[in-house]
Write an enzyme that holds these catalytic residues in place. Sequence first.
Site, PDB file in Angstrom:
ATOM      1  N   LYS A 152      35.217 126.862  98.315  1.00 46.73           N
ATOM      2  CA  LYS A 152      36.133 126.956  97.170  1.00 46.73           C
ATOM      3  C   LYS A 152      37.341 126.040  97.383  1.00 46.73           C
ATOM      4  CE  LYS A 152      39.285 130.173  96.457  1.00 46.73           C
ATOM      5  NZ  LYS A 152      39.923 131.486  96.335  1.00 46.73           N
TER       6      LYS A 152
ATOM      7  N   ASP B 128      36.397 131.060  91.938  1.00 49.48           N
ATOM      8  CA  ASP B 128      37.254 132.131  92.450  1.00 49.48           C
ATOM      9  C   ASP B 128      36.876 133.420  91.720  1.00 49.48           C
ATOM     10  OD1 ASP B 128      38.347 131.951  89.935  1.00 49.48           O
ATOM     11  OD2 ASP B 128      40.430 131.906  90.613  1.00 49.48           O
TER      12      ASP B 128
END
Length: 263
Positions: free
Chosen positions: A133, A151
């Site tokens: 991420k 997320d």
Amino acid sequence: MRSVKRFAGETPIGRKRRARKMARVLAETHPDAHCELDFTNPLELAVATVLSAQTTDVRVNQVTPGLFAQYRTPADYASADRARLEETLRPTGFFRAKTDSLIKLGNALVERYDGVLPNKLDDLVSLPGIGRKTANVILGNAFGVPGITVDTHFRRLTNRFGWVQEEDPVKIEFQVADLIEKRDWTMLSHRVIFHGRRVCHSRKPACGACTLATMCPSYGTGPTEAAPAAKLLKGPRARELAVAAGVDPDLVPAAAVTAPDVP
Ligand code: SF4
């Protein structure tokens, strides 16, 4: 949930068309979407992203000016005085673990990359404290390489949108990559996250004041009446968000505009 049935027999091509249409509406809905972490170079963004775990971007942005003034290079983090760095990072929470990550990150960059943050996914994810991420945030926003940031908001919304039926972030990333054109990946990530923070909340999404209502299989998860839905809108553009969804902006409470940021 009256609209779920409408999407039941959707073909893969139908889903791709709908996803791209939703992406266009999201672009119109959130013209202000951007990376909310402040930075001036790739290293600063990497550090800010590490610090953003379990806290708000606003909180990180309060800490980073002082931090970046003291620590300008990977070598500065590698040789940091642990207690002093911990004190600087304390307001972001989990400050001992974050201090550890930044010192290790500095060391790895000095030892393996001549003190320069690499611009490839495989290299970035090999660094301490940098997961997929974080790597995609850095690639998309500091290096201009399209990246999808999965997320908690992105995971929740893409499932609600019916783009994926998946909880695993890497699988979500690949499935969304298949739906949306590569050049749009970075901005799509920001727009979906903005929508998650301002409209499609975890507990009570503002379905009745949502620009995606007619295209969303999860319409009805939150209130569909304009008045209760408008009360759920958040952020500095809450009134504009109501107008974009065809809802009277006077139904948006004044406090919505100054509501605190959601992590
Ligand atoms: S707010 Fe409701 S209609 Fe809008 S995207 Fe979320 S679940 Fe779908």
